[in-house]
Design a protein around this motif. Structure first.
Motif, PDB file in Angstrom:
ATOM      1  N   GLU A   1       0.834  -1.252   0.028  1.00 39.49           N
ATOM      2  CA  GLU A   1       0.094   0.037  -0.064  1.00 39.49           C
ATOM      3  C   GLU A   1       0.675   1.397   0.018  1.00 39.49           C
ATOM      4  O   GLU A   1       0.371   2.110  -0.797  1.00 39.49           O
ATOM      5  N   ARG A   2       2.024   1.294   0.622  1.00 36.42           N
ATOM      6  CA  ARG A   2       2.711   2.353   0.885  1.00 36.42           C
ATOM      7  C   ARG A   2       3.408   2.587  -0.461  1.00 36.42           C
ATOM      8  O   ARG A   2       3.838   3.583  -1.188  1.00 36.42           O
ATOM      9  N   THR A   3       3.962   1.324  -1.198  1.00 36.84           N
ATOM     10  CA  THR A   3       4.677   1.452  -2.295  1.00 36.84           C
ATOM     11  C   THR A   3       3.685   2.181  -3.532  1.00 36.84           C
ATOM     12  O   THR A   3       4.156   2.841  -4.309  1.00 36.84           O
ATOM     13  N   TRP A   4       2.466   1.727  -3.557  1.00 35.37           N
ATOM     14  CA  TRP A   4       1.552   2.188  -4.483  1.00 35.37           C
ATOM     15  C   TRP A   4       0.974   3.606  -4.378  1.00 35.37           C
ATOM     16  O   TRP A   4       0.826   4.450  -5.104  1.00 35.37           O
ATOM     17  N   ALA A   5       1.092   4.178  -3.022  1.00 32.59           N
ATOM     18  CA  ALA A   5       0.841   5.501  -2.653  1.00 32.59           C
ATOM     19  C   ALA A   5       2.335   6.273  -3.079  1.00 32.59           C
ATOM     20  O   ALA A   5       1.904   7.434  -3.565  1.00 32.59           O
ATOM     21  N   LEU A   6       3.266   5.813  -2.919  1.00 29.45           N
ATOM     22  CA  LEU A   6       4.405   6.371  -3.483  1.00 29.45           C
ATOM     23  C   LEU A   6       4.402   6.615  -4.909  1.00 29.45           C
ATOM     24  O   LEU A   6       4.533   7.594  -5.475  1.00 29.45           O
ATOM     25  N   LEU A   7       4.227   5.490  -5.642  1.00 27.09           N
ATOM     26  CA  LEU A   7       3.948   5.658  -7.197  1.00 27.09           C
ATOM     27  C   LEU A   7       2.861   6.731  -7.379  1.00 27.09           C
ATOM     28  O   LEU A   7       2.847   7.091  -8.723  1.00 27.09           O
ATOM     29  N   GLY A   8       1.814   6.620  -6.801  1.00 23.80           N
ATOM     30  CA  GLY A   8       0.587   7.561  -7.193  1.00 23.80           C
ATOM     31  C   GLY A   8       1.392   9.262  -7.228  1.00 23.80           C
ATOM     32  O   GLY A   8       0.895   9.782  -8.048  1.00 23.80           O
ATOM     33  N   HIS A   9       2.311   9.330  -6.361  1.00 19.22           N
ATOM     34  CA  HIS A   9       2.660  10.686  -6.124  1.00 19.22           C
ATOM     35  C   HIS A   9       3.911  10.851  -7.453  1.00 19.22           C
ATOM     36  O   HIS A   9       3.958  11.790  -8.300  1.00 19.22           O
ATOM     37  N   LEU A  10       4.699   9.806  -7.495  1.00 19.48           N
ATOM     38  CA  LEU A  10       5.863  10.063  -8.538  1.00 19.48           C
ATOM     39  C   LEU A  10       5.661   9.716  -9.878  1.00 19.48           C
ATOM     40  O   LEU A  10       6.285  10.130 -10.660  1.00 19.48           O
ATOM     41  N   SER A  11       4.301   8.992 -10.119  1.00 18.21           N
ATOM     42  CA  SER A  11       3.741   8.999 -11.532  1.00 18.21           C
ATOM     43  C   SER A  11       3.454  10.297 -12.129  1.00 18.21           C
ATOM     44  O   SER A  11       3.790  10.298 -13.470  1.00 18.21           O
ATOM     45  N   ALA A  12       3.295  11.239 -11.286  1.00 20.06           N
ATOM     46  CA  ALA A  12       3.286  12.535 -11.989  1.00 20.06           C
ATOM     47  C   ALA A  12       4.478  12.955 -12.892  1.00 20.06           C
ATOM     48  O   ALA A  12       4.409  13.824 -13.508  1.00 20.06           O
ATOM     49  N   LEU A  13       5.507  12.685 -12.283  1.00 18.11           N
ATOM     50  CA  LEU A  13       7.012  12.959 -12.849  1.00 18.11           C
ATOM     51  C   LEU A  13       7.128  12.242 -14.229  1.00 18.11           C
ATOM     52  O   LEU A  13       7.995  12.880 -15.059  1.00 18.11           O
ATOM     53  N   SER A  14       6.371  11.649 -14.783  1.00 20.40           N
ATOM     54  CA  SER A  14       6.116  11.058 -16.206  1.00 20.40           C
ATOM     55  C   SER A  14       5.559  12.343 -16.981  1.00 20.40           C
ATOM     56  O   SER A  14       5.758  12.236 -18.176  1.00 20.40           O
ATOM     57  N   ALA A  15       5.464  13.414 -16.549  1.00 19.61           N
ATOM     58  CA  ALA A  15       4.930  14.680 -17.303  1.00 19.61           C
ATOM     59  C   ALA A  15       6.431  15.060 -17.976  1.00 19.61           C
ATOM     60  O   ALA A  15       6.259  15.572 -19.106  1.00 19.61           O
ATOM     61  N   PHE A  16       7.273  14.802 -17.405  1.00 15.99           N
ATOM     62  CA  PHE A  16       8.834  14.862 -18.039  1.00 15.99           C
ATOM     63  C   PHE A  16       8.657  13.993 -19.409  1.00 15.99           C
ATOM     64  O   PHE A  16       9.192  14.707 -20.473  1.00 15.99           O
ATOM     65  N   ILE A  17       8.176  12.953 -19.400  1.00 12.26           N
ATOM     66  CA  ILE A  17       8.100  12.055 -20.766  1.00 12.26           C
ATOM     67  C   ILE A  17       6.941  12.530 -21.554  1.00 12.26           C
ATOM     68  O   ILE A  17       6.983  12.726 -22.903  1.00 12.26           O
ATOM     69  N   VAL A  18       5.754  12.341 -21.126  1.00 13.73           N
ATOM     70  CA  VAL A  18       4.567  12.752 -21.705  1.00 13.73           C
ATOM     71  C   VAL A  18       4.032  13.941 -21.242  1.00 13.73           C
ATOM     72  O   VAL A  18       3.550  13.831 -19.690  1.00 13.73           O
ATOM     73  N   GLY A  19       3.666  14.968 -21.719  1.00 20.05           N
ATOM     74  CA  GLY A  19       3.265  16.248 -21.272  1.00 20.05           C
ATOM     75  C   GLY A  19       2.246  16.220 -20.434  1.00 20.05           C
ATOM     76  O   GLY A  19       2.078  16.691 -19.332  1.00 20.05           O
ATOM     77  N   ILE A  20       1.101  15.503 -20.556  1.00 17.95           N
ATOM     78  CA  ILE A  20      -0.100  15.286 -19.659  1.00 17.95           C
ATOM     79  C   ILE A  20       0.052  14.201 -18.788  1.00 17.95           C
ATOM     80  O   ILE A  20      -0.850  13.697 -17.960  1.00 17.95           O
ATOM     81  N   GLY A  21       1.315  13.487 -18.864  1.00 22.38           N
ATOM     82  CA  GLY A  21       1.259  12.634 -17.753  1.00 22.38           C
ATOM     83  C   GLY A  21       1.475  12.748 -16.162  1.00 22.38           C
ATOM     84  O   GLY A  21       1.244  12.133 -15.542  1.00 22.38           O
ATOM     85  N   GLY A  22       1.535  14.126 -16.036  1.00 22.22           N
ATOM     86  CA  GLY A  22       1.343  14.529 -14.609  1.00 22.22           C
ATOM     87  C   GLY A  22      -0.242  14.352 -13.962  1.00 22.22           C
ATOM     88  O   GLY A  22      -0.278  14.036 -12.590  1.00 22.22           O
ATOM     89  N   VAL A  23      -1.001  14.256 -14.921  1.00 23.44           N
ATOM     90  CA  VAL A  23      -2.460  13.777 -14.388  1.00 23.44           C
ATOM     91  C   VAL A  23      -2.661  12.400 -14.882  1.00 23.44           C
ATOM     92  O   VAL A  23      -3.355  11.607 -14.110  1.00 23.44           O
TER      93      VAL A  23
END
Length: 134
Positions: free
Chosen positions: A21-43
């Motif tokens: 559960e902690r790992t998925w919560a962490l990924l929930g926040h860090l997945s926003a950094l995918s905006a560097f790769i795909v512009g709307i990845g932050g959402v």
């Protein structure tokens, strides 16, 4: 009516999230950094994690939803800055560029702080966030 017949409210202590559960919560926040790769990845990243985990992992779903709301808010601010720049025929860039840089640095710092808190099992609430997704 006696005390025995009155139902007592019971408080269920909140269980600290562990492991997955902690790992998925962490990924929930860090997945926003995918905006560097795909512009709307932050959402898109937090949205996917929220949709997949909302029924099985409550802490992870809560944190992914919080990240989603924050990134939608930042996206709205960024679009408003672009519109302001366009409507002023580029002259507004002297105002919107410094504000955009401040918003970007704030977004990056708050995302990292949220990820650290989520990894520690602490519910994090972003400041100045529109709570659009309930």
């Amino acid at each position: 009516m006696t005390e025995e017949s009155v139902p007592q409210a019971t408080q269920v202590p909140e269980v600290a999230p562990v492991g997955e559960e902690r790992t998925w919560a962490l990924l929930g926040h860090l997945s926003a950094l995918s905006a560097f790769i795909v512009g709307i990845g932050g959402v898109l990243g937090p949205l996917i994690i929220w949709l997949v985990k909302r029924d099985t992992l409550p802490f992870a779903a809560d944190q992914a939803k919080e990240a989603l709301n924050f990134n939608i808010t930042v996206l709205i601010v960024a679009l408003a800055l672009v519109v302001l720049t366009v409507f002023t025929f580029g002259i507004g860039i002297f105002l919107t560029l410094p504000i955009g840089i401040i918003v970007f640095i704030g977004w990056l710092v708050l995302t990292i702080i949220a990820a650290i808190n989520a990894n520690n099992g602490v519910r994090y609430r972003y400041p100045l966030t529109l709570r659009l997704v309930q």
